[in-house]
Design a protein around this motif. Structure first.
Motif, PDB file in Angstrom:
ATOM      1  N   LYS A  63       0.787  -1.167  -0.031  1.00 58.91           N
ATOM      2  CA  LYS A  63      -0.018   0.054  -0.058  1.00 58.91           C
ATOM      3  C   LYS A  63       0.845   1.206  -0.200  1.00 58.91           C
ATOM      4  N   LEU A  64       1.924   1.282   0.718  1.00 59.27           N
ATOM      5  CA  LEU A  64       2.972   2.372   0.545  1.00 59.27           C
ATOM      6  C   LEU A  64       3.463   2.606  -0.847  1.00 59.27           C
ATOM      7  N   VAL A  65       3.845   1.593  -1.310  1.00 62.92           N
ATOM      8  CA  VAL A  65       4.452   1.610  -2.741  1.00 62.92           C
ATOM      9  C   VAL A  65       3.454   2.112  -3.640  1.00 62.92           C
ATOM     10  N   TRP A  66       2.220   1.520  -3.711  1.00 60.75           N
ATOM     11  CA  TRP A  66       1.150   2.135  -4.297  1.00 60.75           C
ATOM     12  C   TRP A  66       0.871   3.701  -4.089  1.00 60.75           C
ATOM     13  N   LEU A  67       0.813   4.096  -2.791  1.00 60.83           N
ATOM     14  CA  LEU A  67       0.558   5.524  -2.363  1.00 60.83           C
ATOM     15  C   LEU A  67       1.594   6.339  -3.072  1.00 60.83           C
ATOM     16  N   PHE A  68       3.151   5.926  -2.835  1.00 56.57           N
ATOM     17  CA  PHE A  68       4.081   7.092  -3.305  1.00 56.57           C
ATOM     18  C   PHE A  68       4.410   6.686  -4.772  1.00 56.57           C
ATOM     19  N   ALA A  69       4.280   5.706  -5.400  1.00 57.16           N
ATOM     20  CA  ALA A  69       4.717   5.475  -6.976  1.00 57.16           C
ATOM     21  C   ALA A  69       3.422   5.806  -7.807  1.00 57.16           C
ATOM     22  N   GLY A  70       2.292   6.027  -7.049  1.00 63.50           N
ATOM     23  CA  GLY A  70       0.990   6.448  -7.847  1.00 63.50           C
ATOM     24  C   GLY A  70       0.447   5.366  -8.476  1.00 63.50           C
ATOM     25  N   LEU A  71       0.984   4.217  -8.161  1.00 70.59           N
ATOM     26  CA  LEU A  71       0.296   3.038  -8.861  1.00 70.59           C
ATOM     27  C   LEU A  71      -1.228   2.630  -8.370  1.00 70.59           C
ATOM     28  N   ARG A  72      -1.731   2.069  -9.179  1.00 69.15           N
ATOM     29  CA  ARG A  72      -3.252   1.715  -8.812  1.00 69.15           C
ATOM     30  C   ARG A  72      -3.296   0.175  -8.529  1.00 69.15           C
ATOM     31  N   PRO A  73      -4.216  -0.129  -7.436  1.00 74.25           N
ATOM     32  CA  PRO A  73      -4.336  -1.558  -7.058  1.00 74.25           C
ATOM     33  C   PRO A  73      -5.152  -2.167  -8.218  1.00 74.25           C
ATOM     34  N   ARG A  74      -5.288  -3.434  -8.113  1.00 76.26           N
ATOM     35  CA  ARG A  74      -6.199  -4.120  -9.437  1.00 76.26           C
ATOM     36  C   ARG A  74      -7.686  -3.696  -8.994  1.00 76.26           C
ATOM     37  N   GLY A  75      -8.432  -3.585 -10.052  1.00 73.24           N
ATOM     38  CA  GLY A  75      -9.763  -3.258  -9.668  1.00 73.24           C
ATOM     39  C   GLY A  75     -10.152  -1.648  -9.348  1.00 73.24           C
ATOM     40  N   ALA A  76      -9.123  -0.923  -9.170  1.00 73.36           N
ATOM     41  CA  ALA A  76      -9.309   0.592  -8.976  1.00 73.36           C
ATOM     42  C   ALA A  76      -9.990   1.098 -10.294  1.00 73.36           C
ATOM     43  N   PRO A  77     -10.673   2.126 -10.248  1.00 67.90           N
ATOM     44  CA  PRO A  77     -11.308   2.905 -11.404  1.00 67.90           C
ATOM     45  C   PRO A  77     -10.328   3.881 -11.763  1.00 67.90           C
ATOM     46  N   VAL A  78     -10.151   3.812 -13.268  1.00 68.21           N
ATOM     47  CA  VAL A  78      -9.127   4.676 -13.807  1.00 68.21           C
ATOM     48  C   VAL A  78      -9.426   6.198 -13.495  1.00 68.21           C
ATOM     49  N   SER A  79     -10.288   6.556 -13.834  1.00 72.16           N
ATOM     50  CA  SER A  79     -10.709   7.918 -13.326  1.00 72.16           C
ATOM     51  C   SER A  79     -12.126   8.365 -13.534  1.00 72.16           C
ATOM     52  N   GLU A  80     -12.786   9.203 -12.854  1.00 69.20           N
ATOM     53  CA  GLU A  80     -14.043   9.483 -13.408  1.00 69.20           C
ATOM     54  C   GLU A  80     -14.435   9.849 -14.510  1.00 69.20           C
ATOM     55  N   ASP A  81     -13.300  10.636 -15.345  1.00 70.57           N
ATOM     56  CA  ASP A  81     -13.549  11.311 -16.568  1.00 70.57           C
ATOM     57  C   ASP A  81     -13.384  10.362 -17.642  1.00 70.57           C
ATOM     58  N   ALA A  82     -12.840   9.010 -17.446  1.00 75.92           N
ATOM     59  CA  ALA A  82     -12.745   8.059 -18.522  1.00 75.92           C
ATOM     60  C   ALA A  82     -14.060   7.472 -19.195  1.00 75.92           C
ATOM     61  N   PHE A  83     -15.204   7.618 -18.519  1.00 77.59           N
ATOM     62  CA  PHE A  83     -16.416   7.170 -18.990  1.00 77.59           C
ATOM     63  C   PHE A  83     -17.172   8.255 -19.494  1.00 77.59           C
ATOM     64  N   ASP A  84     -17.707   8.407 -20.977  1.00 80.96           N
ATOM     65  CA  ASP A  84     -18.330   9.513 -21.480  1.00 80.96           C
ATOM     66  C   ASP A  84     -19.435   9.020 -21.774  1.00 80.96           C
ATOM     67  N   ALA A  85     -20.735   9.430 -21.093  1.00 76.38           N
ATOM     68  CA  ALA A  85     -22.126   8.561 -21.256  1.00 76.38           C
ATOM     69  C   ALA A  85     -22.774   9.427 -22.458  1.00 76.38           C
ATOM     70  N   ASP A  86     -22.362  10.707 -22.852  1.00 77.17           N
ATOM     71  CA  ASP A  86     -23.011  11.225 -23.944  1.00 77.17           C
ATOM     72  C   ASP A  86     -22.311  10.543 -25.254  1.00 77.17           C
ATOM     73  N   ALA A  87     -21.212  10.189 -25.244  1.00 79.48           N
ATOM     74  CA  ALA A  87     -20.513   9.470 -26.504  1.00 79.48           C
ATOM     75  C   ALA A  87     -21.221   7.995 -26.615  1.00 79.48           C
ATOM     76  N   VAL A  88     -21.506   7.533 -25.488  1.00 80.42           N
ATOM     77  CA  VAL A  88     -22.091   6.041 -25.571  1.00 80.42           C
ATOM     78  C   VAL A  88     -23.550   6.237 -26.112  1.00 80.42           C
ATOM     79  N   ILE A  89     -24.360   7.269 -25.688  1.00 80.71           N
ATOM     80  CA  ILE A  89     -25.627   7.383 -26.280  1.00 80.71           C
ATOM     81  C   ILE A  89     -25.482   7.990 -27.739  1.00 80.71           C
TER      82      ILE A  89
END
Length: 116
Positions: A63-89
């Motif tokens: 957890k310390l390595v993930w926190l300081f290296a900026g890595l994400r654990p498996r299953g964590a969302p990429v970001s909230e901006d990665a999914f564009d609902a308007d483009a899907v529709i």
């Protein structure tokens, strides 16, 4: 919000390490030294606390390595901006408009008596 969640997870990983370390420290002070504690019959307890505390260090280090290296654990969302609902529709509506309409309606589903 994501930073607070990471700090809480880090604290959850620290608690068992501190607990095992505190018990190990207590039993060592009770005996005076490792040798005296072993002579009192606390040897297996001390070894068990040391091993379990060491095992609890691995998730903490991860957890310390993930926190300081900026890595994400498996299953964590990429970001909230990665999914564009308007483009899907828009993509769905464009695909639906390009499909030809059905020639005849599908038969109604029925249960029981057979209709011809």
């Amino acid at each position: 919000m994501q930073g607070l969640r990471q700090v809480i997870k880090l604290l959850q990983a620290i608690v068992p390490v501190l607990y095992c370390g505190g018990l190990l420290y207590y039993f060592l002070r009770l005996g005076g030294s490792w040798k005296e504690a072993t002579e009192m019959g606390l040897g297996p307890t001390l070894w068990g606390l040391a091993i379990v505390g060491g095992l609890f260090c691995f998730p903490l280090l991860l957890k310390l390595v993930w926190l300081f290296a900026g890595l994400r654990p498996r299953g964590a969302p990429v970001s909230e901006d990665a999914f564009d609902a308007d483009a899907v529709i828009a993509r769905h509506l464009a695909q639906r408009a390009s499909e030809p309409p059905p020639q005849h309606p599908a038969p109604r589903p029925s249960f029981g008596k057979r209709h011809r």
